[in-house]
Design a protein around this motif. Sequence first.
Motif, PDB file in Angstrom:
ATOM      1  N   ARG A 105       5.999   4.123   0.088  1.00  0.00           N
ATOM      2  CA  ARG A 105       4.280   3.227   0.103  1.00  0.00           C
ATOM      3  C   ARG A 105       4.011   3.052  -1.444  1.00  0.00           C
ATOM      4  N   ASN A 106       5.131   2.609  -2.729  1.00  0.00           N
ATOM      5  CA  ASN A 106       5.779   1.686  -3.162  1.00  0.00           C
ATOM      6  C   ASN A 106       5.615   0.601  -3.106  1.00  0.00           C
ATOM      7  N   ILE A 130       3.400  -4.746  -1.308  1.00  0.00           N
ATOM      8  CA  ILE A 130       3.065  -5.006  -0.417  1.00  0.00           C
ATOM      9  C   ILE A 130       3.147  -6.619   0.343  1.00  0.00           C
ATOM     10  N   GLN A 179       3.144  -1.185   3.943  1.00  0.00           N
ATOM     11  CA  GLN A 179       3.283  -2.005   2.813  1.00  0.00           C
ATOM     12  C   GLN A 179       3.846  -3.249   3.780  1.00  0.00           C
ATOM     13  N   ARG A 215       1.451  -1.939   8.341  1.00  0.00           N
ATOM     14  CA  ARG A 215      -0.198  -2.701   7.525  1.00  0.00           C
ATOM     15  C   ARG A 215      -0.461  -3.767   8.223  1.00  0.00           C
TER      16      ARG A 215
END
Length: 419
Positions: free
Chosen positions: A332-333, A336, A358, A381
């Motif tokens: 999740r880090n 993006i 992401q 995403r």
Amino acid sequence: MIAALIQKAVARFRGDETGGVLIIFGAALPALLMGAGVVIDYGILSEQRTAFQAAADASALAAAREFRLANANPTTVQSVAEKFAATSLKAVNHSGTIAASVDLKKMTVTVEINTIAKTNIMHLFGSEMVAVGARATARVLGSAAICVIGLEQNKNETIYLEKDAKLEAPECAVYSNSKKAEGLKAKQNSSIRARFICSAGGSYKDKYDSFSPSPTLDCPVLTDPLASRAPPPTGGCSATDLKVTTSMTLSPGTYCGGIRISKMVVVNLNPGIYVFKDGPLDVSGGASLKGANVGIYLNGKGAVIRFDTDTKIDLTAPKDGVLAGILFYEDRNSPINQKHEVLSNDAKVLLGTLYLPQGELNIGATKPVAAESAYTIVVARRFTLSAGPTMVLNAKYASTNIPVPDGVGPGSTAAHLAR
């Protein structure tokens, strides 16, 4: 604090020998005390109402999820709501009258919690009892298992198809979280066929495209169902910038800089977790990649999957462990909107959940993808299909020993607050 302020004010006025000041203060004192009482009681009653609302919300949602059970009836759903609310109130040392109602036609559950609370200070001024209450209604949208969630809320084309693309999910539900007018979009002879299609915003198709059934619009946004799923641990680098040009079997580990497989080789993955740190899993040049019960953890910049057109891909997710049921897990880090591409015309088996919170998952093959998987679930995403692919999302959950993560697949009927 308020009492202390009043005491200071009294002391100050006592020190003032002006009789008029004492008279004025004496006249104002009841109003000051009433104001202090209002503030104190308001805070206490507000906290109680907040607790009631939290319990009503949670119990309505819990009961609404009971609709997914074949034997669900108004009595059992109502009982679940009332018991859940009672337990929730007890946990925070509150009590109240609980009433739940069920509407099977609208697929809603409404929970009301009320009480008559005694004031702590205001009763001195005549306001002894105050009504405190909360109400919540949860509803179920669709009754199918969820197999696609596009998580992006603030842009168009969260789920997007073009150039003869087809998304086939006849036994499960497709959700777009985008609140935009074209959050769900198909063009150039594309189509989506699913048990249920839902968009938090709008949908767009031209006259050559089709949605079956027509999307339900303005749906509540779904939370990421895997948001609480912890990532797997990472260790030191097993290899760095690995380039595979001869056939071999690889073992679980951390592959810093990724792996690039090419030149017609066959690579087998032993069961376990493969960490790709700051580099891709890139298969090209006619190579084959096979692995049963493998979890692929993508962590960092450049940690993407890319399966080229002439490759053969056959992968299934772990049966147990931290990535049970998850084939691809993007950290999740990670940056993006990194793009993950499945272009392979021989990727018949992608069994498990493709979790890319992401990134964008792009399907660009010209032959069906995942068609021979017992099930495939996509939580990304963005989810896009281009250049004529057919993505098949089967829902044969009972035909495999690979579990489905909680929150998706069977039992994931989406309940949402509608108050």
